[in-house]
Design an enzyme around this catalytic site. Structure first.
Site, PDB file in Angstrom:
ATOM      1  CD  GLU A 310      -3.053  -0.995   2.375  1.00  0.00           C
ATOM      2  OE1 GLU A 310      -4.165  -1.229   2.014  1.00  0.00           O
ATOM      3  OE2 GLU A 310      -2.605  -0.606   3.528  1.00  0.00           O
ATOM      4  CG  ASP A 384      -7.623  -5.298   4.657  1.00  0.00           C
ATOM      5  OD1 ASP A 384      -7.234  -5.582   5.800  1.00  0.00           O
ATOM      6  OD2 ASP A 384      -7.935  -4.388   4.229  1.00  0.00           O
ATOM      7  CD  GLU A 412     -10.218  -1.515   7.653  1.00  0.00           C
ATOM      8  OE1 GLU A 412      -9.920  -1.126   6.457  1.00  0.00           O
ATOM      9  OE2 GLU A 412      -9.287  -2.204   8.251  1.00  0.00           O
TER      10      GLU A 412
END
Length: 724
Positions: A310, A384, A412
């Protein structure tokens, strides 16, 4: 009465409610409410008639203070603690070396079994007296044993015949904070970071002590303080002094501090023109930095590193491998017995292959090439932290490398801190998953705890859900996820049912009329969120960036793997990501047994169906439903499950304080609204491809697809700062 007077009284009432609610939430599972059952309290009072607690070190003193505090609150009166060890004491809390020989000799085999961090808690007869012994080889074992004893008392357990020998099955039990130096928290949904860097090192917030106490109570022994999307400034002398203060606070609770090291730090704060791990000047810079850190924090744990993922810098910037990057840092901390934790979460814009394959492809060829003080940290699934993922193919595929698992405690992708989702159910599902890498002893838990193959380092990390909110985690039930992570890090074979009951009893009440229905509600809550967000193996269809709410239509982002359309591949022919041999062939990264199971439609579990297969809308499932109907019914089932949670919560109102009840009731109202949002938005979007009517039993959408697409949330909490 004047209007001003009314407003004043209302304001005062609100303040009192807030203070009461704050205290209830702030205490977490350590409230130590006075025991109401007189028969149980009488037993404890008899046991606690005489108490000896060994003193002498910071950890032992912490244990003694915790025991005194717990006894006074639980039993409703202060207890006298003896300063001299005699056989007349009823409760003896002492290390092995300080026990009388006639006591110590009874437990020789137990002491050999419990190692450094374990403890013994047994009721015995000695010289005609009934004696409760809490002992350990080391100070930290005593502290863990004290917390366990107090928990048993909180939950009304009999101690007169207790026979408990316990030790952690995993060495490194760690919280990873994604806290930034400006006090924002990436993917944090409980306020700002609790680390007040501006006031440190001089000001020690009492919350730091309470934080350490809570972690020690569940066996957590390590924390990384800052974001894995690291800022090199944390390595500078100014911040080192601040971290040293925190390390000094945590030490008496058996907790080590780790830094998240930015790989490019030698350039950013060191004045070098390269961060090449094979460059001698770079190596010397890290060696010097490690010596500086250990000079301030002798028990510093080491470095946690996110590299070449990332956009983060790493060894691949210099055509070096992950092993070469990790080993450079490992050599720097090795003279001080430090550890390097190297994250396997990697995916690159330069790799057009299935994102789920990238970690395996990069790390398996490096098996055996990492130094012994390096541990590779692998997320529980290959994408993820989704509501449901199959196990990561790396587990068991690197037998010559120490490997730890990384879970996300903060939610998340599971509704943030407004949705009640009991994550130990997810953790348990992953830990119990069979890798089939060898005939026996190859579950994920057995890989992580070293049973699969003995490792120098075993570990489990959890991305923390802690913030400055009065109740620490935003949602009262999110505390159970912090608690449950710690319990599973100590023993990855615990059941989520046991954890839920323990937490409820310690946090709320021992009343079975409350515990039993709410335990079942917790155990079903994770499946509910899977159903109303990502049923049948759908994944990563969240709105972009903030991951708040559905966004299956997002397709315009520059990197393919950032787009939800990349993952569901919906078209007029069907839906799902083909990871079989005819698609990305990601199934080939699993063991041969799992490859066959996942690759065959007859054996692939329904919950992973669209993770591994692209199927027609009319595909018939084993229950006789078409894929389209089953998907729609699952979305509806998730909504129905939340409505059932609300009904259950209403039924236990008599057993709670009003503020306790109303806080969760309001949050469940939000969860139901958002579950319906997920159902309606996703089904309307996928219906543009399937061209099929909703089956009977599925509620009609409340708004149009254009309406749902128009929703924007530029300030959703926990959004990653742009400078990351």
């Amino acid at each position: 009465m004047t209007n001003k007077r009314v407003l004043f009284l209302v304001s005062l009432w609100c303040i009192n409610c807030a203070l009461g609610q704050a205290k209830e939430g702030y205490d977490l599972w350590l409230g130590y409410s006075k025991i109401q059952d007189s028969s149980i309290s009488e037993e404890y009072l008899e046991i606690a008639q005489y108490v000896y607690v060994q003193e002498g070190t910071a950890v032992l003193d912490t244990a003694g203070e915790e025991l005194k505090n717990g006894f006074e609150k639980l039993l409703g009166r202060p207890q006298d603690f003896a300063t001299i060890l005699t056989n007349s004491n009823t409760l003896i809390v002492s290390k092995r070396e300080n026990l009388a020989l006639n006591l110590s000799d009874r437990f020789t085999a137990d002491f050999d079994e419990i190692g450094r961090e374990g403890y013994i808690l047994k009721s015995i007869q000695s010289n005609g007296n009934s004696v409760l012994i809490l002992s350990a080889n080391e100070d930290i074992g005593i502290l863990y044993g004290v917390f366990r004893l107090l928990h048993l008392m909180q939950t009304g357990q009999k101690l007169s015949s207790i026979n408990l020998v316990d030790a952690p099955k995993i060495d490194l039990r760690m919280l990873n904070h994604w806290d930034n130096l400006d006090r924002t928290v990436e993917r944090g949904y409980a306020g700002f970071s609790i680390w007040n860097w501006q006031k440190l090192p001089e000001y020690i917030d009492p919350r730091y002590i309470d934080y350490a106490r809570a972690n020690a109570s569940i066996g957590i022994n390590a924390v990384s303080l800052t974001n894995v999307n690291a800022n090199a400034l944390v390595l500078t002398p100014m911040y080192l002094k601040k971290v040293t203060t925190l390390a000094n606070v945590f030490r008496s609770y058996g907790i080590k501090v780790f830094f998240t090291a930015r790989f490019s730090a030698p350039v950013e704060i060191g004045g070098l023109d390269t961060a090449d791990p094979l460059d001698v000047n770079v190596q010397e810079w890290w060696n010097s930095k490690a010596k500086e850190i250990y000079g301030e924090i002798p028990d510093f744990g080491g470095f946690l590193v996110k590299a070449n993922s990332e956009g983060q810098p790493g060894p691949q910037n210099y055509d070096r491998t992950h092993a070469e990057g990790a080993n450079m840092l490992a050599k720097a901390v090795k003279p001080f017995n430090g550890t390097v934790i190297w994250r396997a979460f990697v995916y690159s814009e330069h790799d057009s292959d299935d994102r789920a394959k990238q970690a395996y492809a990069e790390f398996v060829p490096l098996d055996g090439k990492f130094l012994e003080n390096v541990v590779v940290q692998t997320k529980n699934g290959p994408i993820d932290f989704q509501p449901r993922e199959p196990l990561h193919p790396l587990f068991g595929a690197m037998p010559n490398t120490s490997q730890m698992i990384e879970f996300q405690i903060t939610q998340e992708y599971l509704g943030f801190s407004t949705h009640l989702v009991f994550l130990p159910k997810l953790f348990e599902e992953v830990l119990d998953s069979e890798t089939y890498r060898k005939e026996k002893g190859s579950t994920v838990a057995e890989v992580v705890d070293g049973t699969f193959k003995s490792k120098r380092i075993t570990g489990m990390a959890g991305v923390a859900n802690i913030g400055t909110d009065l109740n620490w985690t935003g949602h009262p039930f999110a505390q159970a996820n912090w608690y449950g992570f710690g319990k599973l890090a100590w023993n990855p074979y615990l059941s989520s049912e046991t954890i839920a009951e323990e937490w409820l009893r310690a946090t709320y009440t021992n009343n079975p009329k409350f515990v039993e229905p709410i335990r079942e509600m917790m155990l079903n809550s994770r499946e509910a969120v899977v159903n109303y967000m990502n049923p049948l193996g759908l994944h990563h269809i969240f709105d972009t960036g903030h991951h708040y709410g559905p966004g299956p239509w997002v397709s315009e982002l520059s990197r393919p793997a950032w787009n939800p359309t990349y993952y569901h591949n919906a078209d007029v022919n069907g839906i799902g990501f083909d990871r079989t041999a005819s698609g990305s062939n990601a199934i080939a990264q699993y063991s041969r047994t799992l490859e066959k199971i996942f690759g065959n439609l007859e054996t692939c579990p329904k919950e992973y169906l669209l993770w591994f297969h692209h199927l027609p809308w009319d595909y018939k499932l084993k229950n006789g439903e078409t894929l389209w109907n089953e998907m729609a019914l699952k979305y509806q089932e998730g909504v129905d499950q939340v409505e059932s949670m609300i009904t259950t919560w209403k039924s236990i109102k008599p057993y709670l304080k009003r503020t306790q009840y109303e806080e969760v009731a309001m949050l469940l109202t939000i969860q139901l609204k958002e579950a319906k949002w997920w159902r309606d938005a996703c089904l309307l979007y996928f219906q543009t491809f399937s061209k099929k009517e909703l089956p009977l039993g599925v509620d009609k959408p409340s708004n149009s697809l254009d309406y749902f697409k128009s929703l924007k949330f530029p300030f959703a909490p926990g959004t990653r700062p742009r400078w990351n």
